[in-house]
Design a protein around this motif. Structure first.
Motif, PDB file in Angstrom:
ATOM      1  N   GLU A  57      59.252  51.643  58.679  1.00 56.57           N
ATOM      2  CA  GLU A  57      59.091  50.706  57.567  1.00 56.57           C
ATOM      3  C   GLU A  57      58.577  49.346  58.032  1.00 56.57           C
ATOM      4  O   GLU A  57      57.958  48.616  57.255  1.00 56.57           O
ATOM      5  CB  GLU A  57      60.419  50.576  56.821  1.00 56.57           C
ATOM      6  CG  GLU A  57      60.818  51.861  56.108  1.00 56.57           C
ATOM      7  CD  GLU A  57      62.021  51.699  55.193  1.00 56.57           C
ATOM      8  OE1 GLU A  57      62.570  50.580  55.126  1.00 56.57           O
ATOM      9  OE2 GLU A  57      62.392  52.694  54.543  1.00 56.57           O
ATOM     10  N   HIS A  88      60.210  60.075  56.473  1.00 58.85           N
ATOM     11  CA  HIS A  88      59.522  58.972  57.145  1.00 58.85           C
ATOM     12  C   HIS A  88      58.766  59.444  58.382  1.00 58.85           C
ATOM     13  O   HIS A  88      57.771  58.832  58.789  1.00 58.85           O
ATOM     14  CB  HIS A  88      60.519  57.889  57.588  1.00 58.85           C
ATOM     15  CG  HIS A  88      60.977  56.966  56.510  1.00 58.85           C
ATOM     16  ND1 HIS A  88      61.684  57.389  55.408  1.00 58.85           N
ATOM     17  CD2 HIS A  88      60.830  55.625  56.370  1.00 58.85           C
ATOM     18  CE1 HIS A  88      61.965  56.349  54.649  1.00 58.85           C
ATOM     19  NE2 HIS A  88      61.458  55.263  55.208  1.00 58.85           N
ATOM     20  N   LEU A 119      54.824  49.166  51.097  1.00 54.93           N
ATOM     21  CA  LEU A 119      55.159  50.240  52.025  1.00 54.93           C
ATOM     22  C   LEU A 119      54.696  51.596  51.506  1.00 54.93           C
ATOM     23  O   LEU A 119      54.280  52.461  52.278  1.00 54.93           O
ATOM     24  CB  LEU A 119      56.673  50.278  52.255  1.00 54.93           C
ATOM     25  CG  LEU A 119      57.269  49.102  53.017  1.00 54.93           C
ATOM     26  CD1 LEU A 119      58.769  49.301  53.201  1.00 54.93           C
ATOM     27  CD2 LEU A 119      56.601  48.919  54.365  1.00 54.93           C
TER      28      LEU A 119
END
Length: 285
Positions: free
Chosen positions: A165, A201, A266
């Motif tokens: 992130e 992720h 993001l």
């Protein structure tokens, strides 16, 4: 994989697919879905006001996830993809029970994808799962892999999500962290042949993982659970919605429960293209 059959398959309109995550990591699942099912409309919900799910009880996660799933159904979703490992691990049966539409998660598709890479010349095939602490503590991947005859070693990697992130997907610090995690995991399970990315992720650092494995001299076959979930969804669509009409191109509507600007910033990295507009909604506590 457990699927809830569609009571009345949608044959009168184009397909609408709901995609749910506690944040924006699930956009990697949406990214894979767009490539595999390019003629659908997508509704993505990131429950950013109530993350992280990993610090919550199973009952709380189930309540949050069911409310988000019901919202997506109310927006017209014909099927739902739970693009969140924690919600899949802790609440998939609750979501399937609450909704009358097909629901698919990310854990079992990832396990089945690992099975397709497996051979058993010298005994059980070993799979290393990298995931968040909450997903590891649930042991959902171990159960799914063991059910397929595969041995599992789960490794919690709490630093990887914040590094991704932060945008440090190709950074020496990330490489150093990966080297520590992978060295520890492979020391505990040296017979490992397959690495399963158990967090949405992690596809953003897949190249860094390859690079690190090469550096420590233990290359592995890497399975992306986000891609596996998208492929399982495409197979489900082919079975249950064979006569749907098709849109000329995919369309996406985005919702978040908080942090619209952060979601756009993001989210664009995870989706691989700009997230132009995000709608703010309130699902309560």
């Amino acid at each position: 994989m457990t699927e809830r059959p569609a009571a009345q398959p949608n044959t009168a309109k184009s397909l609408t697919i709901g995609v749910f995550d506690s944040g924006f990591g699930g956009l990697t699942v949406l990214r894979a879905l767009l490539a595999l099912i390019p003629d659908a409309h997508y509704i993505f919900l990131g429950d950013t006001a109530r993350l992280p799910y990993g610090s919550k009880s199973r009952e709380t996660v189930a309540r949050y996830a069911v409310s988000s799933a019901k919202f997506l159904q109310a927006q017209g979703a014909d099927l739902l993809v739970i693009a969140c490992n924690t919600a899949t691990a802790l609440a998939l049966p609750d979501i399937q029970e609450a909704l009358p539409i097909p629901v698919i998660g990310v854990v079992e598709p990832g396990a089945h994808a690992a099975l397709t890479t497996s051979s058993f010349p010298d005994g059980p095939h070993h799979v290393l799962v990298l995931a968040t602490a909450a997903t590891v503590q649930s042991h959902a991947y171990t159960r799914a892999l063991n059910a397929l005859g595969l041995e599992a070693c789960e490794k919690a990697c709490p630093l990887l999500v914040p590094l991704v992130e932060e945008g440090w997907t190709n950074h020496p610090v990330t490489d150093d962290v990966l080297k520590i995690y992978l060295t520890e995991a492979l020391a505990a399970a040296p017979a490992t042949q397959t690495l399963l990315l158990g967090c949405t992720h992690y596809p953003l650092i897949e190249q860094a993982i390859h690079r690190t494995l090469d550096a420590i001299g233990h290359p592995l076959t890497i399975i992306d659970s986000a891609d596996a979930a998208a492929r399982a969804t495409a197979a489900l669509v082919a079975r249950q919605f064979p006569n749907r009409t098709s849109d000329a191109k995919p369309t996406c509507t985005f919702y978040a429960t908080d942090s619209i600007e952060k979601f756009q910033r993001l989210g664009s990295n995870f989706l691989g293209k700009p997230v132009a507009e995000v709608n703010l909604i309130d699902l309560g506590g």
